[in-house]
Scaffold this motif. Sequence first.
Motif, PDB file in Angstrom:
ATOM      1  N   VAL A 275       0.858  -1.187   0.000  1.00  0.00           N
ATOM      2  CA  VAL A 275       0.000   0.000   0.000  1.00  0.00           C
ATOM      3  C   VAL A 275       0.896   1.239   0.000  1.00  0.00           C
ATOM      4  O   VAL A 275       1.722   1.416   0.887  1.00  0.00           O
ATOM      5  CB  VAL A 275      -0.929   0.007   1.232  1.00  0.00           C
ATOM      6  CG1 VAL A 275      -1.803   1.247   1.248  1.00  0.00           C
ATOM      7  CG2 VAL A 275      -1.782  -1.254   1.253  1.00  0.00           C
ATOM      8  N   LEU A 276       0.685   2.091  -1.005  1.00  0.00           N
ATOM      9  CA  LEU A 276       1.516   3.277  -1.190  1.00  0.00           C
ATOM     10  C   LEU A 276       0.686   4.554  -1.079  1.00  0.00           C
ATOM     11  O   LEU A 276      -0.531   4.553  -1.273  1.00  0.00           O
ATOM     12  CB  LEU A 276       2.197   3.233  -2.557  1.00  0.00           C
ATOM     13  CG  LEU A 276       3.094   2.024  -2.817  1.00  0.00           C
ATOM     14  CD1 LEU A 276       3.595   2.047  -4.243  1.00  0.00           C
ATOM     15  CD2 LEU A 276       4.251   2.004  -1.845  1.00  0.00           C
ATOM     16  N   ARG A 277       1.365   5.657  -0.846  1.00  0.00           N
ATOM     17  CA  ARG A 277       0.739   6.966  -0.699  1.00  0.00           C
ATOM     18  C   ARG A 277      -0.186   7.306  -1.866  1.00  0.00           C
ATOM     19  O   ARG A 277      -1.281   7.812  -1.661  1.00  0.00           O
ATOM     20  CB  ARG A 277       1.839   8.027  -0.580  1.00  0.00           C
ATOM     21  CG  ARG A 277       1.313   9.450  -0.521  1.00  0.00           C
ATOM     22  CD  ARG A 277       2.401  10.470  -0.823  1.00  0.00           C
ATOM     23  NE  ARG A 277       2.074  11.785  -0.354  1.00  0.00           N
ATOM     24  CZ  ARG A 277       1.228  12.619  -0.972  1.00  0.00           C
ATOM     25  NH1 ARG A 277       0.614  12.261  -2.062  1.00  0.00           N
ATOM     26  NH2 ARG A 277       0.999  13.821  -0.472  1.00  0.00           N
ATOM     27  N   ASP A 278       0.255   7.044  -3.080  1.00  0.00           N
ATOM     28  CA  ASP A 278      -0.503   7.449  -4.260  1.00  0.00           C
ATOM     29  C   ASP A 278      -1.850   6.751  -4.383  1.00  0.00           C
ATOM     30  O   ASP A 278      -2.706   7.198  -5.138  1.00  0.00           O
ATOM     31  CB  ASP A 278       0.309   7.197  -5.525  1.00  0.00           C
ATOM     32  CG  ASP A 278       1.527   8.096  -5.614  1.00  0.00           C
ATOM     33  OD1 ASP A 278       1.609   9.079  -4.852  1.00  0.00           O
ATOM     34  OD2 ASP A 278       2.404   7.803  -6.445  1.00  0.00           O
ATOM     35  N   GLN A 279      -2.067   5.683  -3.656  1.00  0.00           N
ATOM     36  CA  GLN A 279      -3.315   4.933  -3.754  1.00  0.00           C
ATOM     37  C   GLN A 279      -4.353   5.363  -2.722  1.00  0.00           C
ATOM     38  O   GLN A 279      -5.540   5.084  -2.893  1.00  0.00           O
ATOM     39  CB  GLN A 279      -3.033   3.438  -3.543  1.00  0.00           C
ATOM     40  CG  GLN A 279      -2.095   2.835  -4.558  1.00  0.00           C
ATOM     41  CD  GLN A 279      -1.631   1.467  -4.101  1.00  0.00           C
ATOM     42  OE1 GLN A 279      -1.055   1.329  -3.020  1.00  0.00           O
ATOM     43  NE2 GLN A 279      -1.905   0.465  -4.917  1.00  0.00           N
ATOM     44  N   LEU A 280      -3.947   6.002  -1.650  1.00  0.00           N
ATOM     45  CA  LEU A 280      -4.834   6.206  -0.514  1.00  0.00           C
ATOM     46  C   LEU A 280      -6.090   7.011  -0.825  1.00  0.00           C
ATOM     47  O   LEU A 280      -7.179   6.636  -0.392  1.00  0.00           O
ATOM     48  CB  LEU A 280      -4.080   6.861   0.655  1.00  0.00           C
ATOM     49  CG  LEU A 280      -3.462   5.906   1.654  1.00  0.00           C
ATOM     50  CD1 LEU A 280      -2.544   4.909   1.040  1.00  0.00           C
ATOM     51  CD2 LEU A 280      -2.806   6.656   2.772  1.00  0.00           C
TER      52      LEU A 280
ATOM     53  N   SER B 211      -1.803  12.507   1.623  1.00  0.00           N
ATOM     54  CA  SER B 211      -2.409  12.220   0.317  1.00  0.00           C
ATOM     55  C   SER B 211      -3.929  12.176   0.377  1.00  0.00           C
ATOM     56  O   SER B 211      -4.592  12.316  -0.651  1.00  0.00           O
ATOM     57  CB  SER B 211      -1.881  10.904  -0.238  1.00  0.00           C
ATOM     58  OG  SER B 211      -2.429   9.806   0.478  1.00  0.00           O
ATOM     59  N   LEU B 212      -4.498  11.980   1.563  1.00  0.00           N
ATOM     60  CA  LEU B 212      -5.955  11.943   1.669  1.00  0.00           C
ATOM     61  C   LEU B 212      -6.574  13.317   1.422  1.00  0.00           C
ATOM     62  O   LEU B 212      -7.783  13.436   1.261  1.00  0.00           O
ATOM     63  CB  LEU B 212      -6.370  11.402   3.036  1.00  0.00           C
ATOM     64  CG  LEU B 212      -5.999   9.939   3.281  1.00  0.00           C
ATOM     65  CD1 LEU B 212      -6.340   9.531   4.706  1.00  0.00           C
ATOM     66  CD2 LEU B 212      -6.665   9.021   2.279  1.00  0.00           C
ATOM     67  N   ASN B 213      -5.735  14.351   1.371  1.00  0.00           N
ATOM     68  CA  ASN B 213      -6.204  15.708   1.098  1.00  0.00           C
ATOM     69  C   ASN B 213      -5.671  16.249  -0.223  1.00  0.00           C
ATOM     70  O   ASN B 213      -5.648  17.460  -0.432  1.00  0.00           O
ATOM     71  CB  ASN B 213      -5.789  16.639   2.243  1.00  0.00           C
ATOM     72  CG  ASN B 213      -6.403  16.223   3.547  1.00  0.00           C
ATOM     73  OD1 ASN B 213      -7.596  15.944   3.617  1.00  0.00           O
ATOM     74  ND2 ASN B 213      -5.592  16.129   4.585  1.00  0.00           N
ATOM     75  N   ASP B 214      -5.253  15.361  -1.109  1.00  0.00           N
ATOM     76  CA  ASP B 214      -4.682  15.798  -2.383  1.00  0.00           C
ATOM     77  C   ASP B 214      -5.685  16.533  -3.271  1.00  0.00           C
ATOM     78  O   ASP B 214      -5.307  17.388  -4.062  1.00  0.00           O
ATOM     79  CB  ASP B 214      -4.110  14.613  -3.156  1.00  0.00           C
ATOM     80  CG  ASP B 214      -2.731  14.206  -2.661  1.00  0.00           C
ATOM     81  OD1 ASP B 214      -2.152  14.943  -1.833  1.00  0.00           O
ATOM     82  OD2 ASP B 214      -2.240  13.157  -3.097  1.00  0.00           O
ATOM     83  N   PHE B 215      -6.953  16.202  -3.151  1.00  0.00           N
ATOM     84  CA  PHE B 215      -7.973  16.795  -4.015  1.00  0.00           C
ATOM     85  C   PHE B 215      -9.074  17.401  -3.157  1.00  0.00           C
ATOM     86  O   PHE B 215      -9.502  16.812  -2.170  1.00  0.00           O
ATOM     87  CB  PHE B 215      -8.564  15.741  -4.957  1.00  0.00           C
ATOM     88  CG  PHE B 215      -7.523  15.081  -5.816  1.00  0.00           C
ATOM     89  CD1 PHE B 215      -7.047  15.696  -6.961  1.00  0.00           C
ATOM     90  CD2 PHE B 215      -6.999  13.846  -5.467  1.00  0.00           C
ATOM     91  CE1 PHE B 215      -6.081  15.097  -7.744  1.00  0.00           C
ATOM     92  CE2 PHE B 215      -6.034  13.227  -6.247  1.00  0.00           C
ATOM     93  CZ  PHE B 215      -5.573  13.856  -7.381  1.00  0.00           C
TER      94      PHE B 215
ATOM     95  N   ARG C 138     -12.027   6.665  -1.530  1.00  0.00           N
ATOM     96  CA  ARG C 138     -13.226   6.830  -2.358  1.00  0.00           C
ATOM     97  C   ARG C 138     -13.984   5.522  -2.517  1.00  0.00           C
ATOM     98  O   ARG C 138     -15.197   5.516  -2.679  1.00  0.00           O
ATOM     99  CB  ARG C 138     -12.856   7.361  -3.756  1.00  0.00           C
ATOM    100  CG  ARG C 138     -12.099   8.637  -3.752  1.00  0.00           C
ATOM    101  CD  ARG C 138     -12.801   9.888  -4.220  1.00  0.00           C
ATOM    102  NE  ARG C 138     -14.223   9.923  -4.170  1.00  0.00           N
ATOM    103  CZ  ARG C 138     -15.012  10.101  -5.233  1.00  0.00           C
ATOM    104  NH1 ARG C 138     -14.515  10.232  -6.438  1.00  0.00           N
ATOM    105  NH2 ARG C 138     -16.306  10.169  -5.087  1.00  0.00           N
ATOM    106  N   CYS C 139     -13.273   4.408  -2.465  1.00  0.00           N
ATOM    107  CA  CYS C 139     -13.886   3.085  -2.627  1.00  0.00           C
ATOM    108  C   CYS C 139     -14.432   2.517  -1.323  1.00  0.00           C
ATOM    109  O   CYS C 139     -15.138   1.512  -1.354  1.00  0.00           O
ATOM    110  CB  CYS C 139     -12.883   2.108  -3.229  1.00  0.00           C
ATOM    111  SG  CYS C 139     -12.456   2.487  -4.930  1.00  0.00           S
ATOM    112  N   GLY C 140     -14.109   3.119  -0.188  1.00  0.00           N
ATOM    113  CA  GLY C 140     -14.660   2.643   1.073  1.00  0.00           C
ATOM    114  C   GLY C 140     -13.659   2.241   2.128  1.00  0.00           C
ATOM    115  O   GLY C 140     -14.045   1.864   3.234  1.00  0.00           O
TER     116      GLY C 140
END
Length: 166
Positions: free
Chosen positions: A112-117, A142-146, A122-124
């Motif tokens: 599990v990497l940062r870019d996936q979080l 990363s959970l606040n990237d967008f 979003r998937c649950g």
Amino acid sequence: MQRIIKNNQVIDETWHLLDKDATLDGLSNCDDLIVPLQLWRDHGHALKARDGGLGVWLDADEQVEEIADDLAHFQVIALNFPNFADGRHFSSARLLRERYGYKGEVRAIGDVLRDQLFFMQRCGFDAYAIRPDRDPYEALESLNDFDEVYQAAADQPQPLFRRRQS
């Protein structure tokens, strides 16, 4: 002690993730355990009788449909990503949340990497055991990237155009 990301914060891990070839021998009666699917299949009755918390983990080739009737017994469902390019469990998390209405913890384990979080969230997914060679605090960012999302997903059931109509 491993640190994980859970509910948007880094915390100390309190659950024991058992190896795929684990057996009932030597298991503590009061520890919080995340057991492999095969151990659950073979000894579910004995595992339910324990005093500690119970979770199950699925490998990438195992389906959530196999535990759909047993979801009420699990406080944690961990979905294993054997490598970062294997995205099968993104769908598993959505099925758990949307089809089966699972309200407990859905945890990503493995590679599990940062870019996936952000996309896992979003998937649950709501918990992430980041690879040991990575910094969980950096990954948490990363959970606040967008700021905004367009599509509907497990974390936002309405697409943006429907939210703007309200």
